[in-house]
Design a protein around this motif. Structure first.
Motif, PDB file in Angstrom:
ATOM      1  N   TYR A   1      20.402  30.945  51.093  1.00 61.15           N
ATOM      2  CA  TYR A   1      21.679  31.437  50.507  1.00 61.15           C
ATOM      3  C   TYR A   1      23.174  29.851  50.597  1.00 61.15           C
ATOM      4  CZ  TYR A   1      27.687  32.786  52.291  1.00 61.15           C
ATOM      5  OH  TYR A   1      28.148  32.370  51.684  1.00 61.15           O
ATOM      6  N   ARG A   2      23.227  30.804  49.514  1.00 64.99           N
ATOM      7  CA  ARG A   2      24.767  29.383  48.765  1.00 64.99           C
ATOM      8  C   ARG A   2      25.847  30.242  48.903  1.00 64.99           C
ATOM      9  NH1 ARG A   2      19.371  28.792  45.905  1.00 64.99           N
ATOM     10  NH2 ARG A   2      18.959  26.872  46.040  1.00 64.99           N
ATOM     11  N   THR A   3      26.710  29.599  49.054  1.00 65.36           N
ATOM     12  CA  THR A   3      27.924  29.861  49.306  1.00 65.36           C
ATOM     13  C   THR A   3      28.603  29.518  47.062  1.00 65.36           C
ATOM     14  OG1 THR A   3      29.309  27.016  49.279  1.00 65.36           O
ATOM     15  CG2 THR A   3      28.527  28.476  51.324  1.00 65.36           C
TER      16      THR A   3
ATOM     17  N   ASP B   1      28.784  26.334  46.471  1.00 67.61           N
ATOM     18  CA  ASP B   1      27.529  25.496  46.194  1.00 67.61           C
ATOM     19  C   ASP B   1      26.699  26.156  44.637  1.00 67.61           C
ATOM     20  OD1 ASP B   1      27.857  23.945  49.018  1.00 67.61           O
ATOM     21  OD2 ASP B   1      26.919  25.880  49.269  1.00 67.61           O
ATOM     22  N   ILE B   2      27.136  27.041  44.559  1.00 67.57           N
ATOM     23  CA  ILE B   2      26.730  27.631  43.460  1.00 67.57           C
ATOM     24  C   ILE B   2      27.803  26.809  41.784  1.00 67.57           C
ATOM     25  CG2 ILE B   2      26.133  29.379  41.643  1.00 67.57           C
ATOM     26  CD1 ILE B   2      25.923  31.386  44.150  1.00 67.57           C
TER      27      ILE B   2
ATOM     28  N   GLU C   1      25.844  23.206  41.592  1.00 72.04           N
ATOM     29  CA  GLU C   1      25.002  23.573  40.591  1.00 72.04           C
ATOM     30  C   GLU C   1      25.343  24.141  39.377  1.00 72.04           C
ATOM     31  OE1 GLU C   1      23.106  26.141  43.040  1.00 72.04           O
ATOM     32  OE2 GLU C   1      22.789  24.740  44.606  1.00 72.04           O
TER      33      GLU C   1
END
Length: 418
Positions: free
Chosen positions: A170-172, A175-176, A179
């Motif tokens: 899981y990534r918020t 967060d994405i 990246e």
């Protein structure tokens, strides 16, 4: 005219086709992109194949959904072309997301969630978008699917949708976005300032990650975001009893952004010229310290966040009566007009989202897999970059003129810390 753009497309796509060594894929890529650009209300694979006599549905479907090929070289070519077209120290890198309404529950990432296009919760997929823009010219660089916890907690469901192992945690959405920003920086794409709406700006880790990378940023925030006056001091409070205090505390309480600006001076600021004249609104601008440091108990006030980075706090009072709030770490000597210009530059990504859907069928993909969705999104971004290049060539606009609009000077941004 149609033959002209198709011929131009074939030539323009040559750098992409070089990365597709297979002869069949070198035919499928231009055909797919031409299908997205060409006539027809529906840009899913079946109607596109029906409009191209020489290609079958099975071949187009295999190319985008099941074929074994690496999209990274095509993505790198897109980023290089986007940088040549609009990149530079005065370019904006805009973070946002866009929703693709869907029926059912089998398509990868689909779930009940907030859909910006509808302004309410709906069954949809959400793509985190990254747009490079100069002046009023956007080029989309990235569309990455956000997976809700209802997906990341179901390994069987992710396996069925062929979600790669690297993306199953899981990534918020912030967060994405970080990246994606890191990948874009590593690729050498040039930009001066990161922009985002309050969906990202409310995240302290997102803002802090941008500052840690030495990036300038201007983001929306909720009205209740806490801030301190810029001259806040850290003191040792006098303990009435017990052991002496061992940690500093602020000498004033933090306040909500809207409260901090209640006594501020609001003035009309125009940030650029639109098709109907100058665009303007009333703004209040002041320097603050963001209350996003480590939490600490401060006497009767309870747990409070310590003062963090110094930044601009901006309030916008629109003609509709709506008020919006923003933070920016642009340098302290940045004119208020340029701070407002940075904040308002974000609108061009919404234009890009609309054109990707209405002109190029971003939301028309009917496959269910992770790979198929992301390849379709990449094809729409390549098609959009081609159209932007062609539109600029037809209007005779040079790169210099793209940057003539008033904008904040985002170069030399040095984040300030306590």
């Amino acid at each position: 005219m149609e033959e002209d753009w198709r011929r131009d497309l074939e030539q323009w796509l040559e750098p992409y086709l070089q990365a597709l060594a297979n002869k069949t894929r070198r035919r499928m890529c231009p055909a797919y992109i031409a299908g997205l650009i060409g006539p027809g209300d529906r840009k899913s694979i079946q109607p596109m194949a029906a409009r191209i006599d020489a290609l079958s549905y099975d071949r187009l479907h295999h190319f985008v959904g099941a074929g074994i090929w690496d999209s990274a070289p095509l993505e790198a070519t897109l980023w290089r072309q986007a940088d040549e077209l609009v990149g530079g120290d005065k370019a904006w890198l805009i973070i946002d997301d866009t929703a693709l309404p869907k029926k059912g529950k089998a398509s990868v990432g689909v779930a009940p969630q907030y859909a910006t296009v509808l302004g309410k919760n709906a069954n949809c997929q959400t793509l985190v978008s990254v747009t490079l823009a100069s002046g009023e010219v956007p080029v989309m660089l990235g569309l990455r699917l956000f997976l809700p916890e209802s997906w990341t907690s179901d390994t069987a469901r992710m396996a069925k949708a062929a979600v790669p192992e690297a993306f199953r945690a899981y990534r918020t959405k912030p967060d994405i976005a970080i990246e994606e920003i890191d990948r874009i920086i590593a690729a050498g794409v040039r930009f001066g300032c990161v922009l985002a709406d309050a969906g990202y700006g409310l995240s302290a880790p997102f803002r802090q990650a941008l500052s840690a990378r030495g990036l300038c940023w201007a983001v929306g925030i909720p009205r209740h975001q806490k801030v301190y006056p810029s001259d806040v001091q850290l003191i040792f409070p006098v303990a009435g009893r017990g052991r002496p205090r061992v940690r500093h505390v602020p000498d004033v309480k933090s306040l909500a952004a809207h409260t901090m600006l209640e006594e501020a001076k609001w003035r009309k600021i125009s940030w650029r010229r639109g098709t109907k004249g100058r665009l303007s609104a009333r703004f209040a601008v002041m320097r603050v310290r963001i209350a996003d440091g480590a939490p600490q108990r401060i006497g009767a006030a309870g747990a409070q966040h310590m003062p963090g980075e110094e930044a601009w706090l901006v309030g916008e009072h629109r003609s509709s009566g709506e008020r919006k709030y923003y933070l920016s770490n642009l340098p302290a000597d940045t004119p208020a007009k340029d701070v407002a210009g940075a904040i308002k530059a974000r609108w061009v990504c919404e234009q890009a989202h609309q054109q990707l859907k209405e002109e190029l069928g971003l939301d028309h993909f009917e496959g269910r897999s992770w790979t198929g969705l992301h390849r379709h999104a990449l094809m729409t971004m390549i098609a959009y970059a081609f159209l932007q290049t062609r539109r600029l060539a037809q209007t005779g606009r040079k790169k210099k003129s793209l940057r003539s609009a008033p904008s904040a000077e985002p170069t030399g941004c040095t984040p300030s810390y306590p």
